[in-house]
Structures are given as C-alpha cells and as structure tokens.
Motif scaffolding. Structure first.
Motif, PDB file in Angstrom:
ATOM      1  N   ALA A  27       8.415   2.487   4.714  1.00  0.00           N
ATOM      2  CA  ALA A  27       7.128   1.592   4.044  1.00  0.00           C
ATOM      3  C   ALA A  27       7.782   0.578   2.245  1.00  0.00           C
ATOM      4  O   ALA A  27       7.809   0.079   2.471  1.00  0.00           O
ATOM      5  CB  ALA A  27       6.330   2.159   3.552  1.00  0.00           C
ATOM      6  N   ARG A  33       9.662  -2.526   3.332  1.00  0.00           N
ATOM      7  CA  ARG A  33       8.752  -3.642   3.815  1.00  0.00           C
ATOM      8  C   ARG A  33       7.826  -4.905   2.898  1.00  0.00           C
ATOM      9  O   ARG A  33       7.843  -4.063   1.777  1.00  0.00           O
ATOM     10  CB  ARG A  33       7.885  -3.098   5.186  1.00  0.00           C
ATOM     11  CG  ARG A  33       8.500  -2.150   5.972  1.00  0.00           C
ATOM     12  CD  ARG A  33       6.860  -1.302   6.582  1.00  0.00           C
ATOM     13  NE  ARG A  33       7.666  -0.075   7.297  1.00  0.00           N
ATOM     14  CZ  ARG A  33       6.945   0.534   8.552  1.00  0.00           C
ATOM     15  NH1 ARG A  33       5.773   0.389   8.249  1.00  0.00           N
ATOM     16  NH2 ARG A  33       6.994   1.501   8.968  1.00  0.00           N
ATOM     17  N   SER A  93      -0.207  -5.486   3.866  1.00  0.00           N
ATOM     18  CA  SER A  93       0.213  -4.791   2.479  1.00  0.00           C
ATOM     19  C   SER A  93       0.082  -3.145   3.519  1.00  0.00           C
ATOM     20  O   SER A  93       0.390  -2.111   4.084  1.00  0.00           O
ATOM     21  CB  SER A  93       0.452  -4.273   1.344  1.00  0.00           C
ATOM     22  OG  SER A  93      -0.760  -4.268   0.835  1.00  0.00           O
ATOM     23  N   VAL A  94      -1.966  -2.664   3.739  1.00  0.00           N
ATOM     24  CA  VAL A  94      -2.549  -1.683   3.848  1.00  0.00           C
ATOM     25  C   VAL A  94      -2.067  -1.444   5.601  1.00  0.00           C
ATOM     26  O   VAL A  94      -1.679  -0.714   5.963  1.00  0.00           O
ATOM     27  CB  VAL A  94      -3.900  -1.484   3.831  1.00  0.00           C
ATOM     28  CG1 VAL A  94      -4.460  -0.920   4.419  1.00  0.00           C
ATOM     29  CG2 VAL A  94      -4.219  -1.983   2.381  1.00  0.00           C
ATOM     30  N   LYS A  95      -2.632  -2.877   6.608  1.00  0.00           N
ATOM     31  CA  LYS A  95      -2.690  -2.409   7.872  1.00  0.00           C
ATOM     32  C   LYS A  95      -1.323  -1.641   7.898  1.00  0.00           C
ATOM     33  O   LYS A  95      -1.074  -1.802   9.074  1.00  0.00           O
ATOM     34  CB  LYS A  95      -3.330  -3.720   8.613  1.00  0.00           C
ATOM     35  CG  LYS A  95      -4.440  -3.599   7.894  1.00  0.00           C
ATOM     36  CD  LYS A  95      -5.073  -2.738   8.322  1.00  0.00           C
ATOM     37  CE  LYS A  95      -5.703  -2.501  10.193  1.00  0.00           C
ATOM     38  NZ  LYS A  95      -7.003  -2.081  10.182  1.00  0.00           N
ATOM     39  N   ASP A 151       1.700  -0.599   6.280  1.00  0.00           N
ATOM     40  CA  ASP A 151       1.973   0.395   5.791  1.00  0.00           C
ATOM     41  C   ASP A 151       3.525   0.083   5.088  1.00  0.00           C
ATOM     42  O   ASP A 151       4.162   0.346   4.871  1.00  0.00           O
ATOM     43  CB  ASP A 151       2.274   0.983   6.208  1.00  0.00           C
ATOM     44  CG  ASP A 151       2.923   2.623   5.560  1.00  0.00           C
ATOM     45  OD1 ASP A 151       2.731   3.191   4.284  1.00  0.00           O
ATOM     46  OD2 ASP A 151       3.427   3.226   6.080  1.00  0.00           O
ATOM     47  N   THR A 206       4.849  -0.539   1.611  1.00  0.00           N
ATOM     48  CA  THR A 206       4.889  -1.258   0.235  1.00  0.00           C
ATOM     49  C   THR A 206       5.845  -1.334  -0.562  1.00  0.00           C
ATOM     50  O   THR A 206       5.763  -1.263  -2.380  1.00  0.00           O
ATOM     51  CB  THR A 206       4.618   0.602   0.086  1.00  0.00           C
ATOM     52  OG1 THR A 206       6.050   1.100  -0.084  1.00  0.00           O
ATOM     53  CG2 THR A 206       3.754   0.934   0.779  1.00  0.00           C
TER      54      THR A 206
END
Length: 402
Positions: free
Chosen positions: A96, A99, A138-140, A142, A144
C-alpha cells in the motif's frame, strides 16, 4: 530514455459519453460516432445545449449507497474508471505504501458546488472539494503513498499523468493510478462557456457539430468524463507478465505567460512544451508517428496549435487526430482521456479519424486524419493539452521496446 526510467502503461479505464468502457470508446472513435445530444442542464429545462453527457450512469458496484451520497458525480465517475483500470492491469502488486494516486480536475465537485448554493448541508465541503477524487481512490485502492490533485484547467489530466510518471522515476512510488475526472454539467457552467463564445449553444445536429481544425468550427461541446491509467516501472511490469499498452517516455509542462483565456497566437508555449516532452523522452521530432491534438474546435486555439505543430514538425508532416470530435470536451478530464486513446492507438497501431471535419482551415496546415482510421507503424506518439491560464502539458508515449 534509460531502461531504468521506463514507465509502462498496464491498465486503462474510462467513463464518458462516448463509451462506458475502453472497448466501447475505441469502437466509437474508429467509426466516428459522436453521441452528442441536446441536453437540459437544469431540472426546469431552461438551459438546453448540445453536449456529451454520460447516459444512465450509476456507481453501483463501485461505491456503496452511503459512499455515493457523500460524493459528487465527478468523483463517482473517477472511482469507476480508476477501479476498471486497476482490474485491467490485473491488480496492484505492490504494498500500500508504494501505491500513489494523482488526479486532475478543472472544477472539482461543480455539481455539488452549484446545488449547495444557499442551502449547503454538512456534506457540501467533502463533495465539492477538488481533492475528493484523490481521497476516494486512495481509500478504495488502499493507496497510502503520495495522493495528489492537480488543477490546471483543461491540462489537468495530462499534468496528472506526467507528474505520476515523475513519482515513479523518483522512486517515490512503484505503481501510480493517474488520470482526470470532470462532470461540469450544470446550468452555470453551460451559460458561462456559451456566453463567452467558447461553447456551441445551438445546432441542428449535435453529433456532427464538432469539426476540429475545420473552416466552420464554432466552439466545443461540453462533456463529462473520467479516464485513468495504471503506471508502473517497465521492468516490474515485464517481470509479472503484464500486458503493456505503451510506455510513457516523456513529459513537458510550460506556461504561455500571455493571457488568461487566449493562447499565444503563434503557439509559442505549446511548441516549447512539445519540445520539452520530446527532449525528456529522447525522441527526435521526425520520429513521431502521430499526434493526438488538443483540438478544441475553437477559432483561436486550433490555429495556435496548428502553428505550433507546423513550426516544430513542418507543414502537414505528422498525422494528427482530434478526438474531441467524438468525445466532446471534458475539461480537466480531457488530457487523461486522450492519453488513454493515444495508448490504444499505439497498442493497435491505428489512429482514429477526426470526425466531421471536411474542409480544413487553410490556417491549419496539418495532416489531419479524417474519414477513416489510418494504419501506422510502431513508434512514439505525442498527446497535447493546452488550457486556460496558459497551462500546457504534453506526453510522449511509445511502443514497448525489448
């Protein structure tokens, strides 16, 4: 371009009026099918103009009902397009923290902004803020690592893709989901562009109204869209056996420093941007196989862009296509959408035609691809974006090399 710095495009995703998938968009481009229609920009139907909206769009399956209530339509388009791009890439194969997400948007949540005037609720700011798309991705996904939003009007999507490449080159990320999103389909936006003369407000046949670089061009058609690319280091992509649409090899970014809304009349900033992108790629001008032009169909922009192309490449020296003749103009998403199309052109070795342009403006001395697709050899291609504020962004894509 050293092998160490090569960046691969391994996933593509789109949502736009001209295609709810990459395959549908490509088919419409090859057949010159523009889906433009007369569109009511307000519930009362008092503001109606030709446009390219997304028909019957829903984020179901990508966002929960609660998430959909918290997001502007432009963000919903972004989530769908980006998640499709990730699926197309076969997933994200890095931790994560490695990314990253880079989004471009000209307006942000403009529908939320307009609907909230005088009656904002507690979700007004989260729906309206321009960086909401980057947050939700970023949430969907993952992700970070770095999560960024760029807003340079109609160059936003191209800037997002270029800056994403630089994150990989700088080894601040291993995979970047990059692109643009925009849903400007509001009465205020339409009235503003219409009164400025930039947008067509009336026509007999919206599907045939767009003719970039043509003698009878009168402006653009407003569109909504989201387009995203998955970028990763070429060595990593090959190691995992990924499909590689193209390599992203060069990026240019300049300013006209001339006028808030008019381009430099000789296209000086545009030419400098293209030269910068080619130099970054290590690609000579005479090696370029085709150009996906900004081509807005406005009187000043088309001539300025054509002059820049002629000054750099020579008169009618390189095949040019202008895809807004099919997609309409999606503002901050346009550069990313055209980056996707450029990757598809390289992958298929076919350049889609510019729809509707029959009589080329004599001031635009370019080899415009019209009538039917044109087969081209493998080699580098240039995608250009030029925007209000004098922002210029250009991307060089190439056929993957051994």
């Amino acid at each position: 371009m050293t092998h160490e710095n090569a960046v691969a495009v391994t996933g593509l995703g789109v949502r736009c009026g001209a295609g709810t998938s990459v395959g549908a968009l490509w088919e419409n481009l090859l057949t010159s099918r523009c889906p433009a229609q007369m569109h009511a920009f307000d519930a009362e139907g008092t503001v109606v103009a030709p446009a390219c909206p997304m028909p019957e769009f829903t984020p179901e399956g990508y966002l929960t009902a609660k998430e959909a209530r918290r997001t502007d339509r432009s963000v919903q388009l972004a989530v769908c397009a980006a998640m499709d791009a990730v699926a197309d890439a076969g997933g994200l194969h890095v931790p994560a923290g490695r990314r990253a997400v880079v989004t471009g948007t000209g307006y942000g949540g403009v529908i939320a902004q307009e609907s909230g005037i005088g009656r904002p609720d507690v979700l007004y700011v989260p729906r309206a803020m321009p960086n909401a798309g980057a947050h939700w991705l970023s949430v969907k996904l993952d992700a970070t690592g770095p999560t960024l939003t760029l807003s340079t009007a109609c160059a936003s999507g191209s800037h997002a893709v270029g800056e994403a490449m630089d994150l990989i080159r700088a080894r601040r990320a291993d995979v970047v989901i990059a692109g643009g999103h925009e849903s400007p389909m509001t009465a205020t936006t339409a009235l503003s562009f219409g009164r400025s003369g930039a947008m067509i407000t009336e026509c007999d046949d919206p599907a045939r109204a767009l003719c970039p670089f043509g003698t009878d061009r009168q402006g653009f058609l407003l569109a909504e869209a989201a387009a995203f690319l998955v970028l990763e280091r070429l060595d990593d992509a090959r190691r995992r056996g990924a499909r590689i649409y193209a390599t992203l090899t060069g990026y240019g970014s300049t300013s006209d420093a001339h006028h808030l809304t008019a381009p430099h009349p000789e296209g000086a900033g545009a030419r400098a941007c293209m030269e910068q992108a080619l130099a970054d790629a290590g690609t000579p001008a005479d090696a370029v196989t085709h150009i996906n032009a900004h081509g807005t169909r406005t009187a000043l922009n088309d001539v300025a862009e054509a002059r820049a192309l002629t000054a750099l490449f020579g008169p009618a020296a390189v095949p040019v296509t202008a895809c807004k003749s099919v997609t309409g103009h999606s503002l901050g998403a346009a550069g990313a959408l055209e980056a996707v199309i450029t990757c598809l052109s390289l992958h298929e070795e076919i350049v889609p035609p510019t729809a509707n342009t029959v009589h080329l403006d004599p001031q635009c001395d370019v080899d415009l691809v019209t009538a039917r697709p044109r087969k081209l050899p493998a080699g580098p291609a240039l995608s250009t974006s030029f925007a209000f504020g004098g922002h210029n962004a250009c991307l060089v894509f190439d056929t993957p090399r051994p």
